[in-house]
Design an enzyme around this catalytic site. Structure first.
Site, PDB file in Angstrom:
ATOM      1  N   CYS A   1      38.383  18.145  71.466  1.00 24.15           N
ATOM      2  CA  CYS A   1      39.054  17.295  70.488  1.00 24.15           C
ATOM      3  C   CYS A   1      40.551  17.288  70.758  1.00 24.15           C
ATOM      4  CB  CYS A   1      38.777  17.823  69.073  1.00 24.15           C
ATOM      5  SG  CYS A   1      39.485  16.824  67.747  1.00 24.15           S
TER       6      CYS A   1
ATOM      7  N   HIS B   1      31.353  12.520  66.077  1.00 21.61           N
ATOM      8  CA  HIS B   1      32.509  13.417  66.121  1.00 21.61           C
ATOM      9  C   HIS B   1      33.703  12.789  65.399  1.00 21.61           C
ATOM     10  CE1 HIS B   1      35.322  16.235  68.404  1.00 21.61           C
ATOM     11  NE2 HIS B   1      36.146  15.308  67.939  1.00 21.61           N
ATOM     12  N   GLU B   2      33.998  11.534  65.725  1.00 22.50           N
ATOM     13  CA  GLU B   2      35.151  10.875  65.116  1.00 22.50           C
ATOM     14  C   GLU B   2      34.912  10.572  63.639  1.00 22.50           C
ATOM     15  OE1 GLU B   2      37.874  10.914  66.615  1.00 22.50           O
ATOM     16  OE2 GLU B   2      37.110  11.353  68.623  1.00 22.50           O
TER      17      GLU B   2
ATOM     18  N   HIS C   1      35.906  13.289  61.270  1.00 21.93           N
ATOM     19  CA  HIS C   1      37.322  13.337  60.891  1.00 21.93           C
ATOM     20  C   HIS C   1      37.581  12.570  59.598  1.00 21.93           C
ATOM     21  CE1 HIS C   1      39.205  15.415  64.256  1.00 21.93           C
ATOM     22  NE2 HIS C   1      38.522  14.678  65.117  1.00 21.93           N
TER      23      HIS C   1
END
Length: 201
Positions: free
Chosen positions: A121, A163-164, A167
């Site tokens: 990341c 993954h994004e 966030h």
């Protein structure tokens, strides 16, 4: 009907008002990428209402900052902007391949099959650890022109999107790591604090 990443990429190539920017390193990228330990990464995000030129300008700045860091994905919270927006580009070597822009993304379904794969990341530079995620997803979102879309993704694209999207919920990939010893060692080696991790598993 959900479209594949390849189909969406071909459509993006033909779209006027493209947000694509040169895939080149910049000495002074427009946005600062925050790192683990900064509370800005843990805050909740808001949906984007009107998708206008100001949003597209933000997308361009995010892409420039992502390319400068040699990353393949970036979410708005990583640059201190608490909006539901992320950008991805898995083909950094091909200038003509358009990036993927996901506004207000929502996962509609995910596969029962999961895969373990190493993740890194831009907000935790140098740290790479295994994370388990569904191998396929279907999601809805709006593109950079504000049009509603659906997409089916698998492999690396599915992983990067998940993954994004984490966030957007204030979640970092290290929160999902199950190997406590490896996690502690990697964080310490790269100057991060174990106390800044919020385990989900």
């Amino acid at each position: 009907m959900a479209r594949s990443f390849a189909q969406l990429a071909r459509t993006a190539e033909k779209t006027k008002g493209s947000v694509a920017v040169p895939k080149e390193p910049l000495d002074h990228p427009p946005l600062q990428i925050h790192t683990l330990g900064n509370g800005v990464l843990r805050q909740s995000t808001r949906r984007i209402g009107k998708v206008d030129e100001s949003v597209r300008d933000l997308v361009r700045d995010m892409l420039r900052s992502m390319y400068a860091a040699k990353g393949i994905g970036l979410a708005a919270p990583q640059v201190g902007i608490h909006k539901q927006l992320l950008v991805l580009d898995l083909d950094l070597e091909t200038p003509t391949t358009p990036p993927v822009v996901l506004i207000n993304p929502e996962i509609i379904s995910s596969s029962a099959t999961v895969e373990t794969y190493e993740e890194g990341c831009l907000s935790i530079p140098g740290v790479y650890l295994n994370v388990v995620r569904p191998s396929e997803i279907v999601l809805s979102f709006r593109d950079e022109m504000g049009r509603p879309r659906k997409m089916k993704a698998d492999g690396l694209m599915a992983r990067c999107i998940q993954h994004e999207m984490d966030h957007l919920e204030g979640v970092l990939f290290v929160d999902r790591v199950t190997d406590e010893n490896e996690l502690s060692l990697e964080l310490k080696e790269h100057g991060f604090k174990r106390a800044d991790v919020r385990p989900l598993v």
